[in-house]
Enzyme design. Sequence first.
Site, mmCIF file in Angstrom:
data_model
loop_
_atom_site.group_PDB
_atom_site.id
_atom_site.type_symbol
_atom_site.label_atom_id
_atom_site.label_comp_id
_atom_site.label_asym_id
_atom_site.label_seq_id
_atom_site.Cartn_x
_atom_site.Cartn_y
_atom_site.Cartn_z
ATOM 1 N N GLY A 188 0.782 -1.225 0.000
ATOM 2 C CA GLY A 188 0.000 0.000 0.000
ATOM 3 C C GLY A 188 0.813 1.274 0.000
ATOM 4 O O GLY A 188 2.008 1.274 0.216
ATOM 5 N N SER A 189 0.176 2.388 -0.269
ATOM 6 C CA SER A 189 0.797 3.703 -0.237
ATOM 7 C C SER A 189 -0.143 4.733 -0.823
ATOM 8 O O SER A 189 -1.228 4.945 -0.316
ATOM 9 C CB SER A 189 2.135 3.710 -0.960
ATOM 10 O OG SER A 189 2.792 4.922 -0.684
#
Length: 221
Positions: A188-189
Amino acid sequence: MRLHREGYTIMITTGLVLLALDLLAYFFLFSDNTTAIVLLVIASLILFGLIVQFFRVPTRELTFHESQVIAPADGTVVVIEETSEDEYFKSNRRQISIFMSPLNVHVNRNPVTGIVRYFKYYPGKYLVAWHPKSSTENERTTVVIELANGVEVLFRQIAGAVARRIIWYVREGQPVHQGEEMGFIKFGSRVDVFVPLDADVKVKIGDRMKGGVTVLAELHK
């Protein structure tokens, strides 16, 4: 649903390590403590399940429209603002940012159909994804796709404090299609999308996105 190929090595390695630890505990540490063994196995299964869900790719009915910009990632809209895009356009654009939590699907998809006119990878820092400087200082890629009508859309994959490896499958000069996988951010990010100022933004801050499905904006020539 399927599991993404980018996770095969991590999932296999994690599974083998957890199995080895459980066997070690069973034969040498807690051989006479059934409760401890059961709790350890349950914890191992939960951890393995969390790792596996990072790499899930759900089956979806994707959205296709030549004048629409589709969300390139799952997540939550955290920024909608006019800003100066100084890397490629060197002028103002409308920025839409999607924050990808560790629980989101991590596949990234092409938001439009066209030709990749610009691509650049930047190694960098790992500031938290909502940090104001994460878009310019973190590990990231910048991709610009030119549509058939000449309009260009820029988007960035941005690594965060947890995500420390960005994968991409595009290159300059390559024709790409809306909804196709263009990359992956492990764990994720954030993804930033830059559209022309006259584009009609169809989302608001706090909205939850489905990559390849949700319409971010409507483009005009």
